[in-house]
Write a protein that holds these residues in place. Structure first.
Motif, PDB file in Angstrom:
ATOM      1  N   UNK A  38      58.307  31.572  45.440  1.00  6.91           N
ATOM      2  CA  UNK A  38      57.324  32.034  44.464  1.00  6.91           C
ATOM      3  C   UNK A  38      56.755  33.382  44.896  1.00  6.91           C
ATOM      4  N   UNK A  39      56.532  34.262  43.946  1.00  5.99           N
ATOM      5  CA  UNK A  39      56.183  35.654  44.251  1.00  5.99           C
ATOM      6  C   UNK A  39      54.946  35.787  45.125  1.00  5.99           C
ATOM      7  N   UNK A  40      53.943  34.925  44.917  1.00  3.83           N
ATOM      8  CA  UNK A  40      52.703  35.078  45.683  1.00  3.83           C
ATOM      9  C   UNK A  40      52.741  34.365  47.027  1.00  3.83           C
ATOM     10  N   UNK A  41      53.852  33.736  47.356  1.00  2.00           N
ATOM     11  CA  UNK A  41      53.980  33.102  48.669  1.00  2.00           C
ATOM     12  C   UNK A  41      54.625  34.103  49.634  1.00  2.00           C
ATOM     13  N   UNK A  42      53.819  35.042  50.064  1.00  2.00           N
ATOM     14  CA  UNK A  42      54.277  36.117  50.936  1.00  2.00           C
ATOM     15  C   UNK A  42      54.230  35.659  52.396  1.00  2.00           C
ATOM     16  N   UNK A  43      54.961  36.320  53.284  1.00  2.00           N
ATOM     17  CA  UNK A  43      54.942  35.943  54.694  1.00  2.00           C
ATOM     18  C   UNK A  43      53.512  35.893  55.256  1.00  2.00           C
ATOM     19  N   UNK A  44      53.231  34.827  55.971  1.00  2.00           N
ATOM     20  CA  UNK A  44      51.909  34.613  56.533  1.00  2.00           C
ATOM     21  C   UNK A  44      51.044  33.683  55.703  1.00  2.00           C
ATOM     22  N   UNK A  45      51.466  33.398  54.465  1.00  2.00           N
ATOM     23  CA  UNK A  45      50.712  32.497  53.599  1.00  2.00           C
ATOM     24  C   UNK A  45      50.788  31.063  54.126  1.00  2.00           C
ATOM     25  N   UNK A  46      49.689  30.330  53.960  1.00  2.00           N
ATOM     26  CA  UNK A  46      49.652  28.917  54.328  1.00  2.00           C
ATOM     27  C   UNK A  46      49.506  28.107  53.049  1.00  2.00           C
ATOM     28  N   UNK A  47      50.281  27.048  52.932  1.00  2.00           N
ATOM     29  CA  UNK A  47      50.292  26.261  51.702  1.00  2.00           C
ATOM     30  C   UNK A  47      50.403  24.778  52.031  1.00  2.00           C
ATOM     31  N   UNK A  48      49.751  23.965  51.208  1.00  2.00           N
ATOM     32  CA  UNK A  48      49.838  22.512  51.327  1.00  2.00           C
ATOM     33  C   UNK A  48      50.641  22.008  50.132  1.00  2.00           C
ATOM     34  N   UNK A  49      51.945  21.782  50.299  1.00  2.00           N
ATOM     35  CA  UNK A  49      52.769  21.359  49.160  1.00  2.00           C
ATOM     36  C   UNK A  49      52.342  19.988  48.634  1.00  2.00           C
ATOM     37  N   UNK A  50      52.625  19.763  47.343  1.00  2.00           N
ATOM     38  CA  UNK A  50      52.314  18.461  46.762  1.00  2.00           C
ATOM     39  C   UNK A  50      53.538  17.761  46.179  1.00  2.00           C
ATOM     40  N   UNK A  51      54.678  18.479  46.128  1.00  2.00           N
ATOM     41  CA  UNK A  51      55.910  17.866  45.642  1.00  2.00           C
ATOM     42  C   UNK A  51      57.084  18.344  46.485  1.00  2.00           C
TER      43      UNK A  51
END
Length: 248
Positions: free
Chosen positions: A89-102
């Protein structure tokens, strides 16, 4: 007690005051590494390195069943899986932290279930929500308290590895609805669900996926390692707050 499974970028858990190490045996063999027990701010934590000492176990060779079984025998309250991913996804740039749900599973030939005995009734495990909602909420709240920017929700595409994907494969994953791509999300998540463990993933974007961002021709691996090292500081900050909020 909270369990943390460390992936690429987190071979150990800094800040953990180690009390002892224990190699466990399970009906499925030995886990990837000794379990490291200790405390953070007086709270008990157990750490397991998914890829083993020295990061020598490839994603498709990890003994996921032994790892999850070992943690289950300890009766941990929740399992936090730390993972590195490529951002689709475009806004998931290197260094981003995300909590996936699926999650979407593209892996194959992995030992993906505990229900293999032919003399037992077939078990169909509900996997509608692959990550524990309560544990995800606690991670998000811990990130807020830690002052760390984090993305709530996203689809994790679990691929076989250990090679990285082609541009065409990433295009396919995007059409399927994936936001990020990694190699260790499955069968770890379903095994935790089969044993009734509260399990969630905190993912760090180590690089753009193939054909995205600056990965048009190749993925700069040295930059990947540098990004992981930097972003793991933020992940550890979130985990420290999660442990501090843990209710005995």
């Amino acid at each position: 007690m909270i369990a943390v499974i460390g992936g690429s970028g987190m071979k150990q858990l800094p800040g953990l005051e180690v009390t002892h190490r224990q190699m466990m045996r399970t009906p499925y063999g030995e886990p990837s590494s000794p379990l490291i027990f200790g405390t953070i701010n007086g709270h008990e934590v157990v750490f397991l390195s998914r890829h083993g000492h020295g990061h020598t176990i490839a994603p498709h060779m990890v003994n996921y069943r032994a790892n999850i079984w070992a943690l289950c025998t300890l009766k941990v309250r929740c399992v936090i899986a730390v993972a590195s991913v490529g951002g689709i996804r475009a806004n998931l740039t290197p260094g981003t932290i995300i909590i996936p749900d699926q999650i979407i599973d593209y892996t194959y030939n992995r030992r993906f279930t505990y229900f293999e005995d032919t003399d037992r009734q077939v078990v169909h495990t509900d996997f509608t929500q692959p990550y524990c909602t309560d544990t995800r909420t606690r991670l998000l709240e811990s990130a807020r308290q830690a002052g760390e920017k984090i993305f709530d929700g996203g689809v994790y595409a679990a691929t076989q590895g250990p090679r990285l994907e082609t541009i065409a494969e990433i295009n396919r994953l995007e059409r399927d609805g994936a936001d990020m791509v990694g190699m260790t999300g499955m069968p770890e998540a379903i095994l935790a669900r089969e044993l009734g463990l509260s399990y969630a993933t905190i993912a760090t974007v180590a690089n753009y996926a193939a054909g995205r961002g600056d990965s048009q021709d190749s993925i700069p691996l040295q930059a990947v390692f540098a990004t992981l090292e930097k972003s793991m500081v933020n992940v550890r900050n979130i985990l420290n707050h999660l442990v501090k909020n843990d209710v005995h």
